[in-house]
Design a protein around this motif. Structure first.
Motif, PDB file in Angstrom:
ATOM      1  N   ASP A 138     -12.976  11.236   7.340  1.00 36.69           N
ATOM      2  CA  ASP A 138     -13.129  10.286   8.451  1.00 36.69           C
ATOM      3  C   ASP A 138     -13.005   8.842   8.005  1.00 36.69           C
ATOM      4  O   ASP A 138     -12.566   7.982   8.785  1.00 36.69           O
ATOM      5  N   ILE A 139     -13.444   8.553   6.775  1.00 38.12           N
ATOM      6  CA  ILE A 139     -13.504   7.174   6.273  1.00 38.12           C
ATOM      7  C   ILE A 139     -12.991   7.159   4.846  1.00 38.12           C
ATOM      8  O   ILE A 139     -13.328   8.037   4.041  1.00 38.12           O
ATOM      9  N   ALA A 140     -12.178   6.163   4.536  1.00 40.85           N
ATOM     10  CA  ALA A 140     -11.736   5.975   3.153  1.00 40.85           C
ATOM     11  C   ALA A 140     -11.690   4.483   2.859  1.00 40.85           C
ATOM     12  O   ALA A 140     -11.314   3.676   3.709  1.00 40.85           O
ATOM     13  N   ASN A 141     -12.084   4.142   1.655  1.00 38.84           N
ATOM     14  CA  ASN A 141     -11.944   2.774   1.171  1.00 38.84           C
ATOM     15  C   ASN A 141     -10.788   2.729   0.184  1.00 38.84           C
ATOM     16  O   ASN A 141     -10.828   3.386  -0.851  1.00 38.84           O
ATOM     17  N   VAL A 142      -9.745   1.978   0.553  1.00 39.15           N
ATOM     18  CA  VAL A 142      -8.584   1.799  -0.320  1.00 39.15           C
ATOM     19  C   VAL A 142      -8.114   0.353  -0.195  1.00 39.15           C
ATOM     20  O   VAL A 142      -8.477  -0.369   0.745  1.00 39.15           O
ATOM     21  N   ALA A 143      -7.290  -0.058  -1.142  1.00 35.66           N
ATOM     22  CA  ALA A 143      -6.676  -1.383  -1.046  1.00 35.66           C
ATOM     23  C   ALA A 143      -5.762  -1.423   0.171  1.00 35.66           C
ATOM     24  O   ALA A 143      -5.133  -0.422   0.539  1.00 35.66           O
ATOM     25  N   ARG A 153      -2.663  11.643  -9.409  1.00 37.04           N
ATOM     26  CA  ARG A 153      -4.094  11.883  -9.561  1.00 37.04           C
ATOM     27  C   ARG A 153      -4.720  10.868 -10.515  1.00 37.04           C
ATOM     28  O   ARG A 153      -4.283  10.729 -11.665  1.00 37.04           O
ATOM     29  N   TYR A 154      -5.762  10.225 -10.021  1.00 33.32           N
ATOM     30  CA  TYR A 154      -6.492   9.241 -10.823  1.00 33.32           C
ATOM     31  C   TYR A 154      -6.993   9.834 -12.132  1.00 33.32           C
ATOM     32  O   TYR A 154      -6.877   9.236 -13.201  1.00 33.32           O
ATOM     33  N   SER A 160       0.431   6.722  -8.161  1.00 31.86           N
ATOM     34  CA  SER A 160       1.738   6.633  -7.507  1.00 31.86           C
ATOM     35  C   SER A 160       1.627   6.202  -6.051  1.00 31.86           C
ATOM     36  O   SER A 160       2.583   5.650  -5.493  1.00 31.86           O
ATOM     37  N   HIS A 161       0.466   6.433  -5.412  1.00 34.01           N
ATOM     38  CA  HIS A 161       0.293   6.038  -4.007  1.00 34.01           C
ATOM     39  C   HIS A 161      -0.482   4.734  -3.865  1.00 34.01           C
ATOM     40  O   HIS A 161      -0.731   4.302  -2.739  1.00 34.01           O
ATOM     41  N   TRP A 162      -0.862   4.105  -4.967  1.00 34.78           N
ATOM     42  CA  TRP A 162      -1.658   2.889  -4.884  1.00 34.78           C
ATOM     43  C   TRP A 162      -0.767   1.685  -4.560  1.00 34.78           C
ATOM     44  O   TRP A 162       0.334   1.547  -5.125  1.00 34.78           O
ATOM     45  N   PRO A 163      -1.206   0.788  -3.684  1.00 35.12           N
ATOM     46  CA  PRO A 163      -0.377  -0.390  -3.370  1.00 35.12           C
ATOM     47  C   PRO A 163      -0.244  -1.349  -4.544  1.00 35.12           C
ATOM     48  O   PRO A 163       0.620  -2.224  -4.537  1.00 35.12           O
TER      49      PRO A 163
END
Length: 304
Positions: A92-97, A173-174, A153-156
């Motif tokens: 439901d919630i994610a913290n990302v750049a 994967r981190y 690979s998916h990080w801005p």
């Protein structure tokens, strides 16, 4: 003044001034039911991010009782797809750049959750790699050094680094990236100053060290995101953070979870390698630029 600019001004004030009175009206929501909120596992496992989400929920009791639960172990790319789907309950919630693209297909709660520190990065390295960083004074030196940075690979962050002429090695994967660093697939795993100490505590590897002199800095606000149609959760989180800013508890949150990193990483004494971020929306660019301009003042306040 755009509403994000107002929020940013409040964010700056919350680090410097005493709490101010705020409205706590609970009109408009009656008979609210209890709800579980599924938080992305990477955020749930981060004491700071989970504490912020719980703080926002605590400040909004009129929405009903709540509980934060851990998601499955999903990659960041999968999490964003699940949020965008709108029908999934995997998260439901994610913290990302943030990025302009992410703000297009998701709903952002436009507060930098860590006071803007995510865009300030230090290098996790192997001890034998430290001499590669010794003579770097500016971005041109960094480019000339041919240091490779590891990123998701998916990080801005990845296109930001590439746009500034810095070579990048990626993985989805981190957790795998730490193994790639140990195997010398790249020279620097660039981690946000708000997360790197926790990362190394989890890894428990004495062969991973933090490079002591450089601070890579670029505008990169980190927001809470929800699905595009989950307006109730977005409103609740935004209202909760606004109330926390007004009553001083957001300031206490920042100091509790991030002042240690500012002190232990000696951020105020590091050489800043400033990068451009061409991938932000106009308002997030304003937030990111203001964060960089106020870098020294923020570090001074958080190190008190």
């Amino acid at each position: 003044m755009p509403k994000l600019a107002i929020f940013l001004a409040l964010l700056g004030l919350c680090l410097e001034v005493a709490p101010i009175a705020a409205s706590t009206s609970t009109s408009g929501i009656t008979g609210a039911a209890s709800r579980d909120y599924v938080l992305w596992y990477r955020n749930y496992d981060s004491p700071a991010i989970r504490a912020l989400v719980e703080l926002a929920l605590e400040k909004t009791p009129e929405y009903g009782d709540s509980r934060v639960i851990r998601s499955e172990e999903l990659s960041q790319g999968r999490v964003l797809r699940e949020l965008a789907d709108g029908q999934s309950r995997l998260v439901d919630i994610a913290n990302v750049a943030t990025s302009a693209e992410r703000e297009e297909f998701l709903t952002a709660i436009p507060f930098p959750v860590d006071g803007g520190l995510l865009g300030f990065r230090v290098c996790v390295v192997l001890p034998q790699s430290l001499p590669k960083f010794a003579d770097i004074k500016n971005l041109d030196d960094f480019r000339a050094s041919q240091i490779w940075i590891g990123q998701g690979s998916h990080w801005p962050d990845t296109p930001v680094l590439e746009a500034n002429g810095i070579p990048v090695v990626t993985h989805s994967r981190y957790e795998i990236l730490f193994g790639m660093l140990r195997n010398e697939r790249f020279d620097c795993f660039a981690r946000g100053v708000s997360e790197v100490l926790y990362d190394l505590e989890m890894e428990q590897d004495p062969n991973l060290v933090i490079e002591p002199n450089l601070l890579i800095a670029y505008p990169m606000p980190s927001y809470l995101f929800v699905g595009p149609d989950d307006q109730e959760t977005a409103h609740r989180l935004q209202l909760g953070i606004e109330r926390a800013i007004h009553d001083g508890s957001f300031s206490e949150f920042l100091k509790r979870y991030y002042s240690r990193a500012v002190k232990e990483l000696n951020l105020s004494q590091r050489r800043v390698i400033a990068l451009e971020n061409p991938y932000l929306s106009e308002e997030s660019r304003y937030i990111g630029r203001s964060t960089l301009e106020n870098l020294r003042r923020r570090l001074e306040i958080l190190s008190r």
